[in-house]
Structure formats: C-alpha cells, structure tokens
Design a protein around this motif. Structure first.
Motif, PDB file in Angstrom:
ATOM      1  N   GLY A 221      42.279   0.285 -35.311  1.00  0.00           N
ATOM      2  CA  GLY A 221      42.940   1.202 -34.398  1.00  0.00           C
ATOM      3  C   GLY A 221      42.871   0.687 -32.978  1.00  0.00           C
ATOM      4  N   PRO A 222      43.542   1.361 -32.050  1.00  0.00           N
ATOM      5  CA  PRO A 222      43.552   0.877 -30.665  1.00  0.00           C
ATOM      6  C   PRO A 222      42.175   0.886 -30.007  1.00  0.00           C
ATOM      7  N   GLU A 223      41.388   1.947 -30.190  1.00  0.00           N
ATOM      8  CA  GLU A 223      40.083   2.001 -29.520  1.00  0.00           C
ATOM      9  C   GLU A 223      39.135   0.936 -30.047  1.00  0.00           C
ATOM     10  N   GLY A 224      39.077   0.769 -31.369  1.00  0.00           N
ATOM     11  CA  GLY A 224      38.197  -0.240 -31.935  1.00  0.00           C
ATOM     12  C   GLY A 224      38.591  -1.644 -31.510  1.00  0.00           C
ATOM     13  N   THR A 225      39.906  -1.909 -31.489  1.00  0.00           N
ATOM     14  CA  THR A 225      40.394  -3.232 -31.105  1.00  0.00           C
ATOM     15  C   THR A 225      40.124  -3.507 -29.629  1.00  0.00           C
ATOM     16  N   LEU A 226      40.407  -2.530 -28.777  1.00  0.00           N
ATOM     17  CA  LEU A 226      40.194  -2.722 -27.337  1.00  0.00           C
ATOM     18  C   LEU A 226      38.711  -2.836 -27.006  1.00  0.00           C
ATOM     19  N   CYS A 227      37.860  -2.163 -27.780  1.00  0.00           N
ATOM     20  CA  CYS A 227      36.418  -2.304 -27.589  1.00  0.00           C
ATOM     21  C   CYS A 227      35.986  -3.737 -27.914  1.00  0.00           C
ATOM     22  N   GLN A 228      36.529  -4.301 -28.993  1.00  0.00           N
ATOM     23  CA  GLN A 228      36.237  -5.687 -29.342  1.00  0.00           C
ATOM     24  C   GLN A 228      36.674  -6.626 -28.216  1.00  0.00           C
ATOM     25  N   ILE A 229      37.845  -6.364 -27.674  1.00  0.00           N
ATOM     26  CA  ILE A 229      38.361  -7.213 -26.595  1.00  0.00           C
ATOM     27  C   ILE A 229      37.485  -7.102 -25.352  1.00  0.00           C
TER      28      ILE A 229
END
Length: 425
Positions: free
Chosen positions: A123-131
């Motif tokens: 999802g967007p939050e999980g992906t952006l957290c990784q970034i």
C-alpha cells in the motif's frame, strides 16, 4: 504539487533578500553572466552584483572559469555550487524501488534499492515508509560527502498517472490503493521539504530532453518495454494533460495498421490497443506460441520485454519478425501523433529499443507513408541515448527545476538561510 505559502522578502535573513530571481535564472541557465542577468531582470549592475555576491557568500553559486562572449570583454559565468544542496529521489517499480541521492546539479552521490515481493501489497503508507527509511540510510552512509549540504526536495517517479500539482496518483492504475493518497503530506512528517511526483515515462522524457537533446524544443520520447508509453515536450515544457495521461499511446487503437489480423485483447480489457500488438508482454505471448514445444506443453514461459530481447539476441528469426511487426504498429500510431504535435524529434527508448534498426526502420517507414511531407521531412527518429537509471535522473531534474522555479525559489532560500544559521526548519 500542493500550493505553498507566499514568502515575503522580509522572511529571508539579510543578504539574500530578492536574490531568488537571480538564482532562478542561473540555475535554469536562462542567464548566467552579469550582462545577461541585467538584461533579464532589468536591474542595475550594482544591484545584480550585490545579489550575486550574497549568493556567492552563502555558498550557493560560484564563478566558473568559463566565459561568455558579449561583443566586448568576455563575461565570467556563474553556476550552481553542486555541494550546497542535495535531493533524494525514488523510482517505484513492480519488483524493486530504486533510491538515489544527488547533488544540486543532479550529479549522483549514492544509490540503493529495495527489493519488493510482487505478491505483497504494501500500500502507499507501507511503500512510502520503506522509501523514507531508505532515504535516511542513504544520507547516513554518505554523511561525509554531504557535509553541510541542505536537503532541497524529494522527487518520485511512479508507474501511474500523476496529478503533478498536488503530488497524488490519478487512478485506477497499477498502484492499487494509491488514488488520491497525500504523498507529500506523508513525507512532511519525516522531511520538511517540497515533494515532486511524476509518471515514470515523463521522468525519462525529462532526462532525455534536458541532458541529451536540449536544443529540440518539441520532442516525443517513446518507451517501448514490457508496456508502451510516451512523454511529450512542447516548447521545452513537459506536456502532462488534464489528468496526467498525455502521451499514453499504448492504449490507442492500432488495429487499423494490421489489416486482416483478428482483434487482440489488451491487458487493460479493451481490444486493438497498440500494447496488445507491440509491447513486450504481447510479443512475449506471441513468441511463446511460436516456439517449439508448445504442443507438448513445455514451451518456455516468456512474459517480458527482456525475454523477447534474449530470444532476439540469440538470433531467433521469429523474435526478429515480431519486433519488426511491432515497429510497424508503433510507427502507424506515431504518424497520427506527429500530425497533431509536429515534433522535431522522436526518441525511441526502453528495453525493445535495443533491437535498433529492426524496430526503428519499420517505424520510420510507416511515418513516411502516413504523414504529410511538411510534418515529416525534417523529423528525426532516433534511438534514445543509453541512460541507466533514467527515471531517477528525471525525478532529480523534476525536483530541482521545481525548487529553482521562480514561484518556489524564495522559499528554498529561506529554508537554506535558516539552516545555515542553525535554525531548524
């Protein structure tokens, strides 16, 4: 990108008031000598000199050894000092996320990547957290090179239509669940800098144009890989359209270019799309059917443009024929695009562009047959310049052009000055 508050001259510490206009002209290359800056701004020589001196003293610009002929005594050229600031960028793909740290002139400092399991939806939050975590790690691993460098912006390349003004994904797209998610707002909790997002093909277009073909004011870049898409430069500006999908040629009906051939369903659900005839996934499908062993049920599993190019490189005649047929379909669609946009150059990039003339000659032939001479006689159709991580460089250029744009440069100077004096922003 989201609208930002107006910065008043009084918000900048003494020395950098009103220097944004000068900085913007130097950063964009529109004026790089004192005479040019005077002519562009209408300011007096004394005022221009004062503002240049303030920017130089702050470590933002420097006087290079190059000169510019002015009809009299050659003028020295001013340029951005690479180390005064940096940008963090990411290219989000289906199987990996590429991360990079670049200086204020888009020179690479460091890179890393995050391998993704395509079966897991972060999802967007999980992906952006990784970034964001990856950005932190990149900065820490290169802290000696960064020194006092200031983070200027974040740039993102996304495989989806993007609402550039608000840095949000238009949906639906391959990024399920991202539609209208506040990307800039998420990063605001970790990095208090502007965030710029762009479609990945547009990011590649920006890089190809700014770095390799800057003299062509009207250019179309076509990415021919597992999918097909294009980016449009019109009068030196990236053309995005109302919903970020300008240049989405992969889903133009190309069945008219293949008379007698049965309509083929595209992965988007429609029939006859250019992608269904010429994209890497479609050529891989057709190649799989044609390869020996299909009847025995043990044909190789071919799915991507890389699979097609592996067969082509191995001198498979079927792969060669399919690439030539795909080139003809692409050329037929581009002929209509040429009639509307009248570009000076069309640049073919992506994985399948490695087939070179096998792909390019049919494209050129269709354009010549279908376009009026007035639109095609001086048109150049060429292969893209080899460029690794083109999406990353494009995202960096996007972020830097945004930061140094006249509407935003004063805000950047305010942040820089406060950081330089020890005030956290």
């Amino acid at each position: 990108m989201a609208k930002r508050p107006v910065i008043k001259d009084s918000d900048n510490p003494p020395g950098l008031e009103n220097a944004g206009q000068i900085l913007s002209l130097i950063a964009t290359g529109k004026a790089v000598s004192r005479p040019e800056l005077q002519a562009q701004t209408g300011l007096s020589r004394v005022t221009v000199t004062h503002r240049i001196s303030a920017l130089q003293a702050a470590g933002i610009i420097f006087e290079s050894n190059d000169t510019r002929a002015t009809g009299g005594r050659p003028s020295r050229i001013w340029a951005i000092r690479p180390g005064f600031g940096h940008v963090l960028v990411a290219n989000i793909g289906e199987t990996q996320i590429q991360l990079a740290l670049l200086d204020a002139t888009a020179t690479m400092i460091g890179q890393s990547r995050i391998v993704r399991d395509p079966d897991i939806d972060f999802g967007p939050e999980g992906t952006l957290c990784q970034i964001a975590d990856g950005f932190d790690a990149l900065c820490k691993s290169h802290h000696k090179k960064l020194g006092q460098s200031v983070l200027l912006a974040i740039g993102l390349s996304l495989p989806a239509p993007v609402d550039y003004e608000n840095c949000r994904v238009f949906g639906p797209s391959v990024l399920a669940g991202w539609e209208d998610f506040d990307i800039a707002g998420y990063f605001k909790t970790r990095f208090d800098v502007p965030v710029y997002g762009e479609n990945d093909v547009n990011a590649m277009t920006l890089h190809q144009h700014r770095v390799h073909f800057p003299d062509d004011r009207d250019l179309v870049f076509v990415k021919v890989g597992t999918g097909i898409g294009s980016g449009i430069i019109s009068q030196n500006r990236l053309l995005r359209g109302a919903r970020g999908v300008a240049g989405d040629i992969g889903h133009i009906d190309a069945s008219f270019s293949l008379p007698g051939k049965a309509p083929v369903q595209c992965r988007c659900g429609k029939t006859g799309c250019l992608e269904a005839h010429a994209a890497g996934w479609a050529l891989a499908r057709d190649l799989s059917v044609a390869l020996p062993g299909k009847g025995a049920g043990n044909a190789p599993s071919l799915k991507t443009a890389r699979d097609v190019m592996a067969s082509f490189t191995a001198s498979n005649p079927v792969a060669r024929d399919l690439l030539a047929q795909g080139g003809a379909a692409i050329g037929a669609v581009l002929a209509g695009m040429i009639s509307v946009l009248n570009p000076a150059r069309i640049v073919i990039g992506g994985t399948l562009a490695a087939a070179d003339d096998v792909l390019l000659i049919p494209i050129r032939d269709q354009v010549r047959k279908r376009c009026l001479p007035v639109a095609s006689q001086d048109l150049v159709i060429c292969r893209a310049q080899p460029a690794q991580q083109s999406e990353l460089y494009g995202a960096a250029l996007l972020a830097l052009e945004g930061v140094f744009a006249p509407a935003h440069v004063e805000m950047m100077l305010t942040r820089f000055a406060k950081r330089a004096t020890g005030i956290m922003v």
